[in-house]
Design an enzyme around this catalytic site. Structure first.
Site, PDB file in Angstrom:
ATOM      1  N   GLY A 128       5.262  -2.013  -5.166  1.00  0.00           N
ATOM      2  CA  GLY A 128       5.676  -2.941  -4.128  1.00  0.00           C
ATOM      3  C   GLY A 128       4.857  -2.788  -2.862  1.00  0.00           C
ATOM      4  O   GLY A 128       3.766  -2.227  -2.879  1.00  0.00           O
ATOM      5  N   LEU A 170       3.331  -5.164  -1.379  1.00  0.00           N
ATOM      6  CA  LEU A 170       2.115  -5.780  -1.904  1.00  0.00           C
ATOM      7  C   LEU A 170       1.189  -6.272  -0.792  1.00  0.00           C
ATOM      8  O   LEU A 170       1.626  -6.625   0.300  1.00  0.00           O
ATOM      9  CB  LEU A 170       2.467  -6.941  -2.830  1.00  0.00           C
ATOM     10  CG  LEU A 170       3.366  -6.612  -4.031  1.00  0.00           C
ATOM     11  CD1 LEU A 170       3.506  -7.840  -4.928  1.00  0.00           C
ATOM     12  CD2 LEU A 170       2.834  -5.432  -4.827  1.00  0.00           C
ATOM     13  N   GLU A 191      -3.255  -7.932  -0.319  1.00  0.00           N
ATOM     14  CA  GLU A 191      -4.290  -8.730  -0.968  1.00  0.00           C
ATOM     15  C   GLU A 191      -4.925  -8.020  -2.163  1.00  0.00           C
ATOM     16  O   GLU A 191      -5.353  -8.653  -3.129  1.00  0.00           O
ATOM     17  CB  GLU A 191      -5.375  -9.111   0.040  1.00  0.00           C
ATOM     18  CG  GLU A 191      -4.950 -10.181   1.027  1.00  0.00           C
ATOM     19  CD  GLU A 191      -4.652 -11.520   0.364  1.00  0.00           C
ATOM     20  OE1 GLU A 191      -5.330 -11.850  -0.626  1.00  0.00           O
ATOM     21  OE2 GLU A 191      -3.741 -12.222   0.833  1.00  0.00           O
ATOM     22  N   MET A 222      -7.704  -1.185   0.938  1.00  0.00           N
ATOM     23  CA  MET A 222      -6.347  -1.700   1.104  1.00  0.00           C
ATOM     24  C   MET A 222      -5.347  -0.788   0.412  1.00  0.00           C
ATOM     25  O   MET A 222      -5.546  -0.351  -0.713  1.00  0.00           O
ATOM     26  CB  MET A 222      -6.251  -3.116   0.548  1.00  0.00           C
ATOM     27  CG  MET A 222      -6.861  -4.141   1.456  1.00  0.00           C
ATOM     28  SD  MET A 222      -6.271  -5.801   1.097  1.00  0.00           S
ATOM     29  CE  MET A 222      -7.005  -6.668   2.483  1.00  0.00           C
ATOM     30  N   SER A 223      -4.266  -0.507   1.134  1.00  0.00           N
ATOM     31  CA  SER A 223      -3.212   0.365   0.630  1.00  0.00           C
ATOM     32  C   SER A 223      -1.912  -0.006   1.320  1.00  0.00           C
ATOM     33  O   SER A 223      -1.916  -0.418   2.493  1.00  0.00           O
ATOM     34  CB  SER A 223      -3.556   1.831   0.922  1.00  0.00           C
ATOM     35  OG  SER A 223      -2.438   2.668   0.669  1.00  0.00           O
ATOM     36  N   GLN A 238       6.613  10.576  -9.286  1.00  0.00           N
ATOM     37  CA  GLN A 238       5.217  10.842  -8.943  1.00  0.00           C
ATOM     38  C   GLN A 238       5.034  11.270  -7.491  1.00  0.00           C
ATOM     39  O   GLN A 238       3.912  11.461  -7.036  1.00  0.00           O
ATOM     40  CB  GLN A 238       4.338   9.634  -9.252  1.00  0.00           C
ATOM     41  CG  GLN A 238       4.528   8.422  -8.367  1.00  0.00           C
ATOM     42  CD  GLN A 238       3.783   7.214  -8.904  1.00  0.00           C
ATOM     43  OE1 GLN A 238       4.153   6.655  -9.943  1.00  0.00           O
ATOM     44  NE2 GLN A 238       2.723   6.808  -8.221  1.00  0.00           N
ATOM     45  N   HIS A 296      -3.418  -6.113  -4.336  1.00  0.00           N
ATOM     46  CA  HIS A 296      -2.559  -6.361  -5.502  1.00  0.00           C
ATOM     47  C   HIS A 296      -2.750  -7.781  -6.028  1.00  0.00           C
ATOM     48  O   HIS A 296      -2.783  -8.011  -7.239  1.00  0.00           O
ATOM     49  CB  HIS A 296      -1.080  -6.167  -5.124  1.00  0.00           C
ATOM     50  CG  HIS A 296      -0.713  -4.757  -4.789  1.00  0.00           C
ATOM     51  ND1 HIS A 296      -0.388  -4.360  -3.513  1.00  0.00           N
ATOM     52  CD2 HIS A 296      -0.623  -3.645  -5.559  1.00  0.00           C
ATOM     53  CE1 HIS A 296      -0.100  -3.068  -3.517  1.00  0.00           C
ATOM     54  NE2 HIS A 296      -0.234  -2.606  -4.745  1.00  0.00           N
TER      55      HIS A 296
END
Length: 283
Positions: free
Chosen positions: A31, A33, A35, A187-188, A61, A37
């Site tokens: 989730g 989200l 660009e 991007m993250s 994780q 993704h």
């Protein structure tokens, strides 16, 4: 756009699609989200009739429970963003922890032929067992023809390919290029947590990687590593956790360059308490 919160529901919907001989691509996400993704989803539509986007913040994780707590959960805005790609050909699987794990929220143990012990594995205890567990379960539930992962998490990509190979899972894994902001910052979802000062500083990570790539053409891996470590030692805001030049197949640090191998540079750094990772192909 159909949103499913239970595996029985989405399995039934997918069975109906597969009965019509339609192909299915999977884009697993946690989730928040962006660009990057959306680029994965667009890539999935190039080769599949329907695309499943899973939205699930996977607890197994996270080695840092505070990180799990702070991870952004933005389902409504995620759905609006996905509608800009397709309003009727995307299926969303947004399950609860109980739907995925039942009463036993623990990881399976995997052998990834040593890939799990390099880089991220040295700093995030149990992380790749958690990744392997959730991805394997998603593959069992969705049964996709193809699954799409970004190269920003290149080690994760290689580990998933290894898991598919060793467990004979009938899915094709597709790695997709890193999507970057205009500044070069990878991007993250974590980028949204950066305050303005750190957001301005963070593109230094990619700038350093691109210079390291140029230096790798004429200098040894050790010399490049020393240079990167010095750059971060002199930076006021960013703290380097690691910089490694590794063989793309084994992920082991390079000792002596070989013309027969491909290499990538990997980096992890902290902007305040937010951990950012990136990598770049060197040859």
């Amino acid at each position: 756009m159909e949103v499913y919160s239970e595996k029985q529901q989405i399995t039934a919907a997918l069975d109906a699609l597969k009965a019509k001989k339609l192909t299915v691509g999977l884009v697993p996400t946690m989730g928040a989200l962006h660009e990057g993704h959306l680029e994965l989803v667009k890539k999935a539509f190039e080769n599949n009739d329907r695309v499943v986007v899973s939205i699930f913040v996977n607890p197994t994780q996270f080695d840092n429970k505070e990180d799990l707590k702070k991870y952004p959960r933005t389902l409504d805005s995620d759905l609006e963003l996905l509608k800009t790609v397709s309003k009727d050909a995307i299926l969303i699987y947004a399950p609860s922890v109980a739907d995925v794990y039942g009463d036993n929220t623990v990881s399976e143990s995997f052998d990834f032929d040593g890939l799990e012990f390099e880089m991220e594995g040295r700093f995030r205890d149990g992380h790749f067992n958690g990744v392997g567990t959730i991805v394997k379960r998603l593959f069992e539930i969705i049964k996709p023809d193809n699954a799409y992962f970004g190269e920003k998490d290149f080690q994760q990509l290689q580990i998933i390919k290894k898991m598919v190979e060793k467990h004979h899972i009938p899915v094709t894994i597709v790695g997709c290029d890193i999507h970057r902001e205009a500044s070069g910052l990878a991007m993250s979802s974590r980028n949204t947590r950066l305050n303005p000062e750190y957001k301005d500083a963070a593109p230094f990570i990619y700038k350093t990687l691109t210079t390291a790539k140029n230096k790798f053409g004429t200098k040894s891996a050790n010399k490049v590593q020393e240079w990167v470590e010095n750059q971060f030692a002199n930076h006021d805001l960013l703290k380097l956790e690691y910089f490694i030049i590794a063989d793309t197949e084994t992920l082991k640090p390079v000792k002596r360059k070989s013309n027969n191998k491909t290499y990538r540079a990997f980096i992890a750094a902290y902007a305040d308490d937010i951990r950012l990772i990136d990598n770049i192909a060197l040859n």
